[in-house]
Design a protein around this motif. Structure first.
Motif, PDB file in Angstrom:
ATOM      1  N   ALA A  40      -7.806 -44.267 -15.634  1.00 24.42           N
ATOM      2  CA  ALA A  40      -7.039 -43.045 -15.882  1.00 24.42           C
ATOM      3  C   ALA A  40      -5.739 -43.408 -16.578  1.00 24.42           C
ATOM      4  O   ALA A  40      -5.333 -44.579 -16.610  1.00 24.42           O
ATOM      5  N   MET A  41      -5.094 -42.394 -17.135  1.00 26.78           N
ATOM      6  CA  MET A  41      -3.788 -42.546 -17.777  1.00 26.78           C
ATOM      7  C   MET A  41      -2.908 -41.361 -17.388  1.00 26.78           C
ATOM      8  O   MET A  41      -3.393 -40.331 -16.916  1.00 26.78           O
ATOM      9  N   GLY A  42      -1.607 -41.505 -17.620  1.00 26.71           N
ATOM     10  CA  GLY A  42      -0.681 -40.392 -17.422  1.00 26.71           C
ATOM     11  C   GLY A  42      -0.676 -39.847 -16.014  1.00 26.71           C
ATOM     12  O   GLY A  42      -0.769 -40.583 -15.029  1.00 26.71           O
ATOM     13  N   ALA A  43      -0.600 -38.516 -15.906  1.00 26.28           N
ATOM     14  CA  ALA A  43      -0.520 -37.875 -14.600  1.00 26.28           C
ATOM     15  C   ALA A  43      -1.808 -38.004 -13.803  1.00 26.28           C
ATOM     16  O   ALA A  43      -1.809 -37.818 -12.586  1.00 26.28           O
ATOM     17  N   SER A  44      -2.927 -38.332 -14.463  1.00 19.51           N
ATOM     18  CA  SER A  44      -4.187 -38.527 -13.738  1.00 19.51           C
ATOM     19  C   SER A  44      -4.125 -39.762 -12.846  1.00 19.51           C
ATOM     20  O   SER A  44      -4.980 -39.943 -11.967  1.00 19.51           O
TER      21      SER A  44
END
Length: 299
Positions: free
Chosen positions: A151-155
Motif C-alpha cells: 500500500a501507499m499513502g493513507a492506505s
C-alpha cells in the motif's frame, strides 16, 4: 427494509461499486448504464436487454442486484440523480477541501457533514461487502504461511491495522515501508503466500505492480479497492470493494480521502474477526502471548 428506497447512496456509485461482483451478463448492463446514464432514464427494458445482449429477465435481475425493486423505479432513481447533478462526476472542484466541505461551511456544518459521511460509509460498506468474497479471503488467510501487504499513502493506515490484528493472533506478516525493499519482497512470496494490495483508486503503481509480481510468483492475491474497473483488479484472485465518494480521476488529494480509509479499516476488522472466530483457540493463545510480550510497554 426497502433498500431500494431507503439507501441514500448514489445509484451510479452503487452500480460501479457492485459491478466487480457481478457475472459477465450483469456486468455488461452495469457498463452500459455507467457509460451513458442520461440515456437510461428514457430507455425501455427491452431495448436495454438488446443492447447488452441479455434477456429482459437478466435486466430485472440486475436491478434487484443493486437493491432496486423494479426497472421503472431504477429509471426514476437515475433521472433524479442526474437532475440533482449528482452523477458521480469525475472531477471535484477546488472549492472542496474535504469530501463535500467548502469554504461556506461553519463549525456546526463541518461537524455534521463529517459525522454523516463516516456513518454512511460504515453502513454502505456493511451492505456492499459480498459474503462469498469474504469467505474466499478468510480461507486464503487460513491457508497462507505468510501475508504480504502492499500500500501507499493513507492506505498505509489500513495495513498498520492489519499487521496489528493478524500478528496478534499468530499470522506471519510481511510489510516494508521502503518502496524498493517492498518491491523486492515480492520475490520471497510463493504458492503458500497471500499478497494483499490496498488502494482506494486501484491505480497506485507500486501497489498494482507488487500484486502483479506476487501473482506471477504463484501467490494468492487479494485487492481491497473502490473501483471494479481499476488496474489492481486484473491481478487479484479475490476482490473486496469499498464505497467511495470520489472519482477515479481528478485531483490526487481526493484519492487520499479519510472517509475511504474508514471503509478499508472496517474490511480488515471484518476479515480479522472472521478469521479469529474460526480459529478461536489459536487466536486466544496468540492474543495472550502477545499481551505478555507488550505488558512491559505500559504503566
Amino acid at each position: 427494509m426497502d433498500t431500494g428506497t431507503d439507501n441514500k447512496q448514489s445509484i451510479l456509485m452503487r452500480i460501479r461499486w457492485k459491478a466487480g461482483y457481478m457475472n459477465p451478463a450483469l456486468r455488461r448492463i452495469a457498463d452500459r448504464v455507467l457509460r451513458a446514464p442520461e440515456e437510461i432514464k428514457s430507455i425501455s427494458i427491452k431495448d436495454l436487454a438488446v443492447q447488452c445482449e441479455v434477456s429482459e429477465s437478466t435486466v430485472t435481475r440486475f436491478v434487484r442486484e443493486i437493491d432496486v425493486n423494479s426497472f421503472q423505479h431504477f429509471k426514476i432513481l437515475i433521472a433524479e440523480e442526474l437532475s440533482q447533478g449528482n452523477s458521480a462526476a469525475p472531477y471535484i472542484t477546488d472549492r472542496h477541501v474535504y469530501e463535500d466541505i467548502t469554504d461556506q461551511d461553519d463549525t456546526s456544518s463541518v461537524l455534521s457533514k463529517v459525522a454523516a459521511r463516516y456513518a454512511m460509509t460504515v453502513s454502505d460498506t456493511r451492505s456492499g461487502l459480498a459474503e462469498g468474497a469474504l469467505e474466499q479471503a478468510v480461507a486464503a488467510i487460513e491457508a497462507a504461511d505468510v501475508m504480504g501487504f502492499f500500500a501507499m499513502g493513507a492506505s498505509l493506515l489500513c495495513v498498520e491495522n492489519a499487521l496489528l490484528r493478524f500478528m496478534r493472533v499468530g499470522k506471519r506478516c510481511l510489510f516494508f515501508r521502503d518502496l524498493g525493499i517492498r518491491q523486492i519482497s515480492t520475490s520471497t512470496l510463493g504458492p503458500s503466500s497471500l499478497a494483499i494490495g490496498v488502494s482506494n483508486s486501484g491505480r497506485t503503481i507500486s501497489t498494482v505492480d507488487s500484486l502483479r509480481e506476487a501473482k506471477l510468483r504463484g501467490a494468492t492475491t487479494l485487492a481491497i479497492t473502490s473501483f471494479p474497473d481499476s488496474p489492481i483488479v486484473r491481478h487479484a484472485d479475490i476482490c473486496l470493494f469499498t464505497p467511495t465518494v470520489t472519482g477515479v480521476v481528478g485531483p490526487g488529494e481526493y484519492h487520499e480521502s479519510m472517509v475511504s480509509k474508514i471503509a478499508q479499516l472496517q474490511v480488515i476488522d471484518v476479515l480479522y474477526s472472521l478469521y479469529a472466530v474460526r480459529n478461536f483457540g489459536s487466536a486466544i493463545e496468540g492474543l495472550e502471548r502477545t499481551s505478555d510480550v507488550t505488558a512491559l510497554t505500559r504503566y
